[in-house]
Scaffold this motif. Sequence first.
Motif, short mmCIF file in Angstrom:
data_model
loop_
_atom_site.label_atom_id
_atom_site.label_comp_id
_atom_site.label_asym_id
_atom_site.label_seq_id
_atom_site.Cartn_x
_atom_site.Cartn_y
_atom_site.Cartn_z
N GLY A 80 0.88 -1.13 0.01
CA GLY A 80 0.12 0.12 -0.20
C GLY A 80 0.75 1.30 -0.07
N HIS A 81 2.12 1.18 -0.70
CA HIS A 81 2.87 2.12 -0.77
C HIS A 81 2.70 3.13 -2.08
N TYR A 82 3.04 4.27 -2.14
CA TYR A 82 3.10 5.24 -3.42
C TYR A 82 4.19 6.34 -3.18
N SER A 83 5.08 6.37 -4.19
CA SER A 83 5.87 7.46 -4.20
C SER A 83 5.86 7.99 -5.60
N PRO A 84 5.63 9.47 -5.62
CA PRO A 84 5.56 10.14 -6.97
C PRO A 84 6.69 9.91 -7.89
N LYS A 85 6.50 9.66 -9.16
CA LYS A 85 7.44 9.48 -10.12
C LYS A 85 8.27 10.72 -10.73
N TYR A 86 7.36 11.71 -10.77
CA TYR A 86 7.54 12.97 -11.77
C TYR A 86 8.02 14.08 -10.72
N CYS A 87 7.98 14.01 -9.47
CA CYS A 87 8.35 15.07 -8.64
C CYS A 87 9.07 14.35 -7.49
#
Length: 264
Positions: A80-87
């Motif tokens: 359930g983890h997310y980290s932005p790719k473009y910032c």
Amino acid sequence: MNTLLRKQRGRSFRKHLSDVAYCMSISCVILYIIFTYVESNVESICLSIPSQLEGSIEPNLSISSYEEMSSKFKWLYTGGHYSPKYCIAIQNVAIIIPFRDREEHLRVLLNNLHPILYRQQIMYTVYVIEQADNKPFNKGKLNNIGYIEALKGDHTCFVFHDVDLIPENDKISYGCPRSPMHLSREIDKFNYRIIANGLSIYRYRESLARYTMLKHRRTPVNTARFSLLEDSESRFPMDGLSSLVYIPPKVEVHQLFTKLTVID
């Protein structure tokens, strides 16, 4: 002879200058290409209010399976983890959900919450803290255990989220404010934990901080809670995280969340 030599030296000198200029121009082109490439690949800081936010939204109260959500939210990492790719996200948020016997509510919440957090472009991880015994549901202890366990994930702030509250606006930020923030303003009941510790509470305006509460059967009320609240302010400095004792939870890593199973 001297004149010819001087002419040859002159031509040689001019050629040398031409070669230097040519090399310098090539160097400039190379440097320009390098700087352009670097500049175009340097990630900027994620905006506090991303442009893709919609504002007021209609909660989706349908019950989706975990498999359907996993295939739909392809941008999620395991746990359930997310980290932005473009910032570059400067915050790392832990979403802590105390839970027991609310499977359908959990599915509805995750189906609404993950897209909102994704659009807000924050780094986050969802933790579901499940009480697995038959004792009275102890939400406060589950929140404390979730907090202690989530500290291992290098988070910068923590959101304690009821499983039956669905956001109605994606501009209500789940990021890290400068002080405790009360998100669900419309269903406020108790603030004694924060007030007793001398902290100020910030709230979003009513038109923003709106949540839909899912219908559920009420659990039996603890009749001793009122007497416990009467002297709660004197017990807060010594009761809570400082006195927390618990059996290490069982950790299960799912696609949509990290589950911590607790025996109270």
